[in-house]
Scaffold this active site. Structure first.
Site, mmCIF file in Angstrom:
data_model
loop_
_atom_site.group_PDB
_atom_site.id
_atom_site.type_symbol
_atom_site.label_atom_id
_atom_site.label_comp_id
_atom_site.label_asym_id
_atom_site.label_seq_id
_atom_site.Cartn_x
_atom_site.Cartn_y
_atom_site.Cartn_z
ATOM 1 N N LYS A 1 17.004 -20.979 -12.638
ATOM 2 C CA LYS A 1 18.359 -21.882 -12.587
ATOM 3 C C LYS A 1 18.684 -22.551 -13.840
ATOM 4 C CE LYS A 1 15.855 -23.412 -8.293
ATOM 5 N NZ LYS A 1 16.351 -25.154 -7.082
ATOM 6 N N ASP B 1 21.113 -28.998 -4.067
ATOM 7 C CA ASP B 1 19.022 -29.239 -3.191
ATOM 8 C C ASP B 1 19.820 -30.193 -3.152
ATOM 9 O OD1 ASP B 1 18.506 -27.061 -3.997
ATOM 10 O OD2 ASP B 1 17.426 -27.718 -5.662
#
Length: 268
Positions: free
Chosen positions: A67, A103
């Site tokens: 990420k 998220d």
């Protein structure tokens, strides 16, 4: 031409993203493919990004441990990704890479779905952990007007998170952390050292982990009569904006949660 997309991480065999996205692809009748990519090294992940830049991939979801590398490689980053310091979504267009973090969106969707009575504006919430998932959660909850308390074993890391996000986020110690909290979010990959008996009677408990779906923390919370929110709701919630960004259409109406539960052999 078939639109090519997927998810990248290592290990990747456990990922539910291909099941979720291929369910939506079929329901929408798209000419598209969404597959798991398992680059074992940062160099292999970089090679995958080159495929995107060259037009062979339309988009990638990104999971651990890439990420941060995804964020660093992007030509354009969203405010959410900048806040998280990482990206779980890359969209490729004309040789350029746009990065986003969905998220936080997933977390808020999960809360709306499984704890619809919860109101966080002006209320204290506690996030256990200070990693990337906690950053996304803190950013989304602070933006919603909550007073976010970060509880983490390493205070230095928690303080960096609070400083990066700014207003509305504070670092707390375990003693007194949960007083009056309307929401507790476990952003660790393991069960936190948390006695649910210490929580208020109307506290909502969320666990970002989805394997197992009913984590020990959620089981204990529900046994106490508290509302629980599971990690699968968040996973599906964060996948929705990813699907829309990659494929350019709305998520079709289909019971993807039931499909995933059947795959996992779980009820609920």
């Amino acid at each position: 031409m078939t639109v090519q997309a997927g998810v990248a991480g290592w290990p990747i065999a456990h990922s539910l993203s291909p099941l979720i996205h291929t369910t939506w692809i079929a329901a929408a009748g798209l000419d598209a493919a969404y597959v798991a990519h398992g680059p074992e090294t940062p160099d292999q992940f970089a090679a995958l990004l080159d495929q995107g830049r060259s037009g062979r991939l339309r988009g990638l979801n990104v999971t651990a441990p890439y990420k941060e590398q995804a964020f660093a490689a992007a030509d354009r980053v969203s405010d959410a990704a900048r806040l998280a310091g990482s990206a779980n979504l890359l969209v490729f267009e004309d040789g350029r890479v746009a990065a986003d973090s969905t998220d936080g969106h997933g977390l808020m969707n999960a809360l709306a779905e499984q704890a619809p009575a919860l109101r966080v504006e002006g209320q204290p919430v506690v996030i256990v952990g200070a990693g990337g998932a906690a950053r996304a959660a803190a950013g989304a909850l602070a933006a919603a007007g909550a007073g976010v308390r970060i509880l983490n074993r390493s205070r230095d890391r928690a303080e960096r998170l609070a400083a990066d996000i700014g207003a509305g986020v504070t670092v707390v110690e375990a003693q007194g952390a949960f007083i009056d909290a309307v929401l507790v979010v476990n952003a660790l990959s393991v069960r936190p050292d948390l006695d649910v008996a210490r929580l208020e009677a109307d506290t909502v408990v969320m666990d970002m982990t989805y394997r197992p779906l009913e984590t020990p923390l959620l089981a204990a919370a529900r046994a106490r009569g508290l509302v629980g929110v599971d990690g699968l709701a968040m996973l599906i919630g964060q996948a929705r904006p990813s699907f829309e960004a990659i494929f350019g259409c709305a998520v079709p109406e289909t019971d993807v949660r039931r499909r995933v539960l059947n795959h996992l052999g779980e009820a609920g």
